[in-house]
Design a protein around this motif. Structure first.
Motif, PDB file in Angstrom:
ATOM      1  N   SER A 255      29.550   6.280   5.298  1.00  0.00           N
ATOM      2  CA  SER A 255      29.190   7.104   4.148  1.00  0.00           C
ATOM      3  C   SER A 255      29.215   6.206   2.923  1.00  0.00           C
ATOM      4  N   ILE A 256      28.056   5.965   2.330  1.00  0.00           N
ATOM      5  CA  ILE A 256      28.001   5.019   1.215  1.00  0.00           C
ATOM      6  C   ILE A 256      26.815   5.351   0.328  1.00  0.00           C
ATOM      7  N   SER A 257      26.998   5.147  -0.965  1.00  0.00           N
ATOM      8  CA  SER A 257      25.911   5.457  -1.894  1.00  0.00           C
ATOM      9  C   SER A 257      24.946   4.286  -1.969  1.00  0.00           C
ATOM     10  N   ILE A 258      23.712   4.593  -2.315  1.00  0.00           N
ATOM     11  CA  ILE A 258      22.700   3.547  -2.483  1.00  0.00           C
ATOM     12  C   ILE A 258      23.079   2.642  -3.668  1.00  0.00           C
ATOM     13  N   ASP A 259      23.722   3.226  -4.659  1.00  0.00           N
ATOM     14  CA  ASP A 259      24.142   2.444  -5.820  1.00  0.00           C
ATOM     15  C   ASP A 259      25.142   1.367  -5.407  1.00  0.00           C
ATOM     16  N   TYR A 260      26.200   1.815  -4.751  1.00  0.00           N
ATOM     17  CA  TYR A 260      27.257   0.892  -4.357  1.00  0.00           C
ATOM     18  C   TYR A 260      26.783  -0.037  -3.251  1.00  0.00           C
TER      19      TYR A 260
END
Lengths: 367, 367
Positions: A255-260
């Motif tokens: 689970s990870i954001s595109i930003d990070y």
């Protein structure tokens, strides 16, 4: 803008959020994007879809949502192709969501230009927005870059991502597009203040533009664990095994954001400073800031609301509700499906506490 | 108290009021007496009927109401004899209401002792109340007097009637009963203050005790125009012509209160100073004063009310409503049948303005 609304323009609308800060209007079973929070007669998702239609053909618009909300998307968007509604089995933040939609798009168009946008934002000046997007598409077509839209940071909001930019891109068409120097997610208050003061920071609007090839390369470089998972199932997409594959893939995807995951790390990131009137409508207070107000500063959604000595209030009640309020300043008053909530605007961060307490005391009926 | 609950004890419950200050809970089609405003599980009328049952046999209890509310009375009081529910065709204040019920009672029992009481008051200590009433009945049986119940004037309420008393009645059983010196309806604020300060004034609770013969004589002397009208139809009562007669009689009857028409003028008026815990629950603020409160001074009726930083509020919402309120001090918050009203407690006199405005702007649906 000739030739711009071409078949290789695509949109991905991200519609899987749960909008917990918008309680009690936003509920687990019907989050913010499926609500007409602005009182315009359209849900936020419907407004977003209308914007997407200004960018690309309807058949090129994809909506990624939770499988809990697949039917809500179908209901809100009868024009949308059913096979373009992608249902995630679990929430895995934005990177897997984008990877999944990109894999679907790749099978249709390997040189696609893609706009990614949240389903629950407000864009005031749509023409201006469309111009910015096409400006981004032109750059994305020409160069392997990742582009985001930035909004002038007006106040030190600690819930946003900030983008520091430096030099301009030089070509005439790209006028105003900046190279990104630094991405900073949710800074501490003092840092947010210094960002706003410095003047060369923008809010990250969560709206992205890139070519399919550029984002594919970025995923391969920065998020290979996601690329691998999705790549494995490439042949299963658009078959009756897609659902089972996605179920498996999401169970192992981080689970990870595109930003990070990508934007903060990549060195080919650009930002288009934008002034089309934007809000993520992330909280009732943010909604209040963008709503029209009467001469006493009250913003009212509701057909039967009568106010006496009320100032600076945000009121949102169902059409059939008669609300008579006297002597309230700076309150949020919301009624939705069995719940009335009243809260000082400055205390709205406590809504999370309210919902936690309600769930403990009353069960999840009201959540 | 032996022999006191005899067949010549009668009660008249006056249940024709419209309770406009209790909006939005009280509506024209269902006024205050038909509501469970205290959250006890009983309507005020039901509680009043239960008190009446402590005074006299059920068949001796009469309820006078508007013909608009006949069915509501039948619904609330299944024990009440249908022929004891008297429906007035129009509102004519209390004197005609009492004259009508007295004429009905006279046909059954010429030496009746009668308690007259409003349907929408709160009596906290019922045993004490019953003792006072029987004390009054004993005096009323012995002497031709008109007796009212007086409540120690606690603050200068300008909406009440005040009773000034002087000497005690001397017999031992009548201990505490006072001869009335002066009746004053709704004094100006300064006068109300001086009444409260003087210490020998009581509030008129609107509860009366007399023998049928005593009140009949008083009507003949002070309100002959009502006596004549009602007397004419004596033989039509309890026949199928009663309704038509009452329709005619009320169309020519003056509208006048028993206080103004008789009690202020008669010289055989006595008062029983009472301390059984009384409120006319005339306004939301009056209700608040008698309700139980939590440690923050909030009085709550409702199963699903969650308060944060709220103090001194009166809250009354339906059982199925979840209300979450934060940061409110000294507010009335009421929801009832499609209406939510919020008002500072000190501004509740404006409820009348609200209802007028609502009627003008939205029609009478909400009134």
């Amino acid at each position: 803008m000739q030739g711009l609304k071409e078949n290789k323009n695509f949109c991905i609308i991200m519609a899987g959020g749960i909008g917990s800060r918008f309680w009690p209007m936003s509920r687990t079973r019907r989050p913010k994007q499926f609500l007409d929070v602005l009182g315009t007669g359209e849900t936020l998702l419907q407004s977003t879809f209308e914007r997407a239609k200004m960018i690309c053909p309807i058949e090129n618009i994809y909506v990624v949502t939770s499988k809990l909300y697949g039917e809500l998307v179908e209901h809100d968007l009868p024009e949308c192709r059913k096979e373009n509604i992608l249902c995630e089995p679990v929430r895995r933040n934005t990177a897997p969501c984008i990877a999944y939609a990109m894999a679907k798009i790749e099978k249709r168009c390997e040189d696609a230009l893609v706009l990614v946008m949240p389903s629950d934002h407000l864009i005031v000046d749509k023409e201006n927005f469309v111009n910015r997007i096409f400006q981004g598409f032109r750059l994305a077509q020409r160069e392997q870059v990742l582009i985001c839209l930035g909004i002038k940071a007006a106040y030190p909001n600690t819930g946003y991502g900030y983008i520091q930019y430096n030099m301009d891109v030089c070509s005439q068409d790209d006028c105003g597009i900046k190279k990104v120097k630094l991405f900073t997610e949710k800074p501490a208050y003092e840092m947010a203040c210094s960002f706003v003061e410095s003047g060369d920071f923008l809010w990250n609007a969560g709206i992205f533009i890139w070519s399919l090839q550029a984002i594919k390369a970025a995923f391969a470089k920065f998020l290979p664990e996601i690329t691998e998972v999705i790549l494995k199932g490439r042949d299963l997409l658009d078959t009756d095994q897609e659902e089972a594959f996605v179920e498996d893939a999401y169970s192992i995807c981080p689970s990870i954001s595109i930003d990070y995951g990508i934007m903060e790390k990549a060195d080919n990131v650009y930002v288009i400073p934008s002034d089309f009137g934007w809000s993520d409508i992330g909280t009732w207070g943010a909604l209040y800031n963008v709503m029209n107000k009467d001469e006493n500063g009250n913003s009212v959604v509701g057909k039967n609301v009568m106010l006496y000595d009320c100032t600076n209030c945000l009121i949102n009640v169902p059409k059939d509700r008669l609300l008579v309020a006297q002597g309230l300043d700076d309150y949020i008053i919301v009624e939705s499906e069995g719940v009335v909530m009243m809260c000082k605007k400055g205390e709205e961060q406590r809504i999370k506490q309210f919902t936690t307490d309600v769930e403990i005391e009353k069960g999840n009926e009201y959540i």
